[in-house]
Scaffold this motif. Structure first.
Motif, short mmCIF file in Angstrom:
data_model
loop_
_atom_site.label_atom_id
_atom_site.label_comp_id
_atom_site.label_asym_id
_atom_site.label_seq_id
_atom_site.Cartn_x
_atom_site.Cartn_y
_atom_site.Cartn_z
N GLY A 54 -65.53 -29.83 -28.73
CA GLY A 54 -65.33 -30.98 -27.87
C GLY A 54 -64.34 -32.00 -28.42
N ASN A 55 -63.65 -31.66 -29.51
CA ASN A 55 -62.62 -32.55 -30.04
C ASN A 55 -61.41 -32.55 -29.12
OD1 ASN A 55 -63.96 -33.20 -32.59
ND2 ASN A 55 -63.60 -31.06 -33.12
N VAL A 56 -60.87 -33.73 -28.87
CA VAL A 56 -59.73 -33.87 -27.96
C VAL A 56 -58.46 -34.07 -28.78
CG1 VAL A 56 -58.71 -35.25 -26.11
CG2 VAL A 56 -61.19 -34.86 -26.17
N PHE A 57 -57.41 -33.36 -28.40
CA PHE A 57 -56.12 -33.45 -29.08
C PHE A 57 -55.02 -33.73 -28.06
CE2 PHE A 57 -58.89 -30.56 -31.32
CZ PHE A 57 -58.78 -30.96 -32.65
N VAL A 58 -54.14 -34.66 -28.40
CA VAL A 58 -52.97 -34.95 -27.57
C VAL A 58 -51.74 -35.02 -28.47
CG1 VAL A 58 -54.25 -36.15 -25.74
CG2 VAL A 58 -53.38 -37.45 -27.70
N GLU A 59 -50.58 -35.04 -27.86
CA GLU A 59 -49.28 -35.04 -28.54
C GLU A 59 -48.98 -33.65 -29.10
OE1 GLU A 59 -47.21 -37.37 -28.14
OE2 GLU A 59 -48.51 -39.03 -27.53
N LEU A 65 -49.40 -28.54 -35.21
CA LEU A 65 -49.73 -28.53 -36.63
C LEU A 65 -51.21 -28.27 -36.87
CD1 LEU A 65 -47.47 -31.46 -37.88
CD2 LEU A 65 -47.11 -29.00 -38.22
N HIS A 66 -52.06 -28.83 -36.00
CA HIS A 66 -53.50 -28.59 -36.12
C HIS A 66 -53.82 -27.11 -35.94
CE1 HIS A 66 -57.83 -29.11 -35.60
NE2 HIS A 66 -57.72 -28.33 -34.54
#
Length: 199
Positions: A54-59, A65-66
């Motif tokens: 449920g972790n949100v990532f943007v950009e 890189l993640h």
């Protein structure tokens, strides 16, 4: 399974391709007119991604890189100077080439006077062409942006190249860059990502 929020043909397509290259399952979601999307991506921009926890990532750069580090991809060099060079070209694609294309989209949609549009878009296209020459110069020394294997920088640039069809002005791309783009477009992961965005 990852949830990836995209707009068809947008820069989010590169993340779509990358997840497939990393053998990750992905649910591709059309972010256009999606109610509540700004609660996921505050700017309303794609890509946006949610992982299994449920972790949100943007950009885009942060997401790339993640993913490369999380999945221990050889695409992300371990040696510091090589890693720095990889990040340099990743940010070139994101922070130099992408804004130059954004200007073309802006002028094409906002400028109404045809003579003014022709002049301003010609100048903007010349700047994009200048950046493609930097890519060409890099590819005069090696087949792909990272060496002898396609990496995410090549994929990102190939996505941008597809945007040229939207403009009434010509963007010049050299033969080495065209060959790189053709190789990327032939990748099964690129074709699968393209198909998955036909909403």
């Amino acid at each position: 399974m990852y949830k990836l929020y995209v707009r068809p043909g947008a820069c989010s397509k590169a993340i779509n391709v990358l997840l497939r290259d990393l053998d990750q399952k992905v649910e591709v979601i059309d972010a256009r007119n999606l109610e509540g999307f700004k609660s996921i991506s505050p700017t309303g921009a794609v890509p946006a991604m949610i992982d299994e926890q449920g972790n949100v990532f943007v950009e885009g750069v942060a997401i790339i890189l993640h993913l490369l580090e999380k999945h221990n991809s050889a695409m992300l060099p371990k040696e510091l100077l090589k890693k720095t060079d990889f990040i340099r070209w990743l940010t070139f694609a994101n922070a130099t080439m992408h804004p130059a294309y954004s200007r073309l989209f802006f002028l094409n949609s906002v400028v109404k006077d045809e003579a003014e549009k022709a002049n301003t878009m010609k100048a903007a296209a010349a700047k994009v062409s200048e950046y493609w020459q930097i890519v060409e110069d890099k590819l005069n020394k090696q087949r792909y942006m990272g060496g002898d294997q396609i990496n995410i920088v090549d994929v990102w640039l190939a996505v941008y190249a597809g945007w040229n069809a939207y403009f009434p002005v010509e963007v010049t791309i050299g033969p080495k860059a065209k060959a790189m783009i053709a190789d990327v477009q032939a990748m099964p992961s690129f074709k699968a990502a393209t198909e998955s965005e036909k909403f």
